[in-house]
Design an enzyme around this catalytic site. Structure first.
Site, mmCIF file in Angstrom:
data_model
loop_
_atom_site.group_PDB
_atom_site.id
_atom_site.type_symbol
_atom_site.label_atom_id
_atom_site.label_comp_id
_atom_site.label_asym_id
_atom_site.label_seq_id
_atom_site.Cartn_x
_atom_site.Cartn_y
_atom_site.Cartn_z
ATOM 1 N N HIS A 126 0.818 -1.231 0.000
ATOM 2 C CA HIS A 126 0.000 0.000 0.000
ATOM 3 C C HIS A 126 0.847 1.274 0.000
ATOM 4 C CE1 HIS A 126 -3.616 -2.269 0.346
ATOM 5 N NE2 HIS A 126 -3.343 -2.727 1.558
ATOM 6 N N ASP A 163 -2.906 -10.880 -2.024
ATOM 7 C CA ASP A 163 -3.448 -10.289 -0.793
ATOM 8 C C ASP A 163 -4.895 -9.859 -1.058
ATOM 9 O OD1 ASP A 163 -2.202 -8.784 1.913
ATOM 10 O OD2 ASP A 163 -3.938 -7.763 1.059
ATOM 11 N N HIS A 165 -6.345 -7.247 -0.251
ATOM 12 C CA HIS A 165 -6.435 -5.813 -0.556
ATOM 13 C C HIS A 165 -5.665 -5.510 -1.835
ATOM 14 C CE1 HIS A 165 -6.843 -6.169 3.901
ATOM 15 N NE2 HIS A 165 -7.836 -5.328 3.677
ATOM 16 N N ASP A 247 -4.721 -12.785 3.700
ATOM 17 C CA ASP A 247 -5.955 -12.285 4.318
ATOM 18 C C ASP A 247 -7.200 -12.521 3.460
ATOM 19 O OD1 ASP A 247 -4.825 -10.478 2.565
ATOM 20 O OD2 ASP A 247 -4.790 -8.794 3.973
HETATM 21 ZN ZN LIG Z 1 -4.188 -7.176 2.952
#
Ligand SMILES: [Zn+2]
Length: 310
Positions: A126, A163, A165, A247
């Site tokens: 991120h 992931d 995200h 995740d």
């Molecule tokens: Zn994540």
């Protein structure tokens, strides 16, 4: 040819405070799972500090100076944004997390190992070149990709991200540069809100497949099998880097995808097959998210087991 596990005790000294999901126990759980007899054949090494020169291949010098200069007193925390925290040990941890991916790139490019797993925190996908966020300070995988290009003249590096995200920080580095490829499945909508299929970079060097909440193995495998893996195969990477977040597991508390542990073995094998086809098997993986300790440990073990079998 073996698999290299890269980690460092400094990653446990990145303190995010009580009740923060991105906590030192995550790494303890991963390392405990990789401590069994089954993993005794792993080569192991400690993560070095990335140099300023290595970090500034992705982040402006001013940003690197600012992040590494944040050194709260022992026991105190600095809030970088609503969910990104730094403690006294965080700057060193971040610098070693990037260094771990660089060490993995060095090991696979020099041929001392076939592939590598960097068990690190903080995560990195991120972090854009000039903005931290989402628990991330430095973009570990992008720094590794730039190192491969600068040091070894690798012309095409692919970063694959499973992931839950979307790695908007990594995408920001990749999308204007056709020498890089980024492929990601992620829950959508979800933090950070990016990763729509229409975000396809320059020359389709970005492949995003957003998945609705409650998507499971079937949707995940279809996204990779029909969309991302064929695009990756066409890109023909000379090095494969993986943002390995766990995740998307059904047990994870931060998101609502419903993957099983075996899905992480499956995607690992698929990415290893592409690495074998185009990149002499060279694959470097770095830990990103994963917030249910048992699911994280089992999934990371399944991932590393696949690396060792490649
Ligand atoms: Zn994540």
């Amino acid at each position: 040819m073996s698999t290299l596990l890269i980690t460092h005790p400094a990653f446990l000294a990145h303190d995010t405070g009580e009740h923060h999901p991105e906590r030192p126990d995550r790494l303890r759980a991963v390392l405990a799972a990789l401590d069994g007899e089954e993993f005794s054949a792993l080569d192991r090494t400690e993560a070095p500090l990335a140099t300023i020169q290595e970090l500034t291949r992705v982040h402006p010098a001013e940003y690197v100076r600012a992040i590494l200069g944040i050194k709260p007193a022992e026991g105190e925390l600095a809030m970088i944004d609503g969910d990104t925290v730094m403690s006294a040990g965080s700057a060193e941890a971040a610098q070693r997390a990037a260094g771990a991916v660089i060490a993995g790139v060095d090991a696979v490019m020099s041929g001392t190992v076939r592939n590598a797993f960097a068990a690190v925190r903080p995560p990195g996908h991120h972090a854009t070149p000039d903005t931290p966020g989402g628990f991330c300070l430095l973009n570990n995988v992008a720094i590794g990709a730039r190192h491969a290009q600068a040091r070894y003249g690798v012309s095409r590096v692919a970063i694959l991200d499973f992931d839950v995200h979307h790695g908007q920080g990594t995408q920001a580095v990749v999308e204007p540069d056709p020498s890089l490829f980024y492929g990601s499945t992620h829950q959508y909508p979800l933090y950070p809100g990016t990763g729509a299929a229409r975000e396809h970079g320059i020359d389709n060097n970005v492949a995003n497949v957003p998945l609705g909440p409650n998507s499971g193995s079937e949707e995940f495998r279809m996204a990779w099998g029909e969309r991302i893996l064929p695009a990756l195969d066409s890109f023909a990477p000379e090095l494969v880097i993986v943002s390995a977040g766990f995740d998307a597991h059904r047990r994870d508390p931060l998101a609502q995808l419903r993957l099983e542990t075996e899905d992480f073995a499956w995607i690992s094998e698929e990415l290893l097959a592409i690495a074998k086809q185009h990149a002499k098997g060279r694959l470097v993986s770095a830990l990103e998210g994963g917030y249910d300790l048992d699911a994280l440990a089992a999934s990371a073990a399944a991932h590393v087991r696949a690396l060792m079998k490649a």
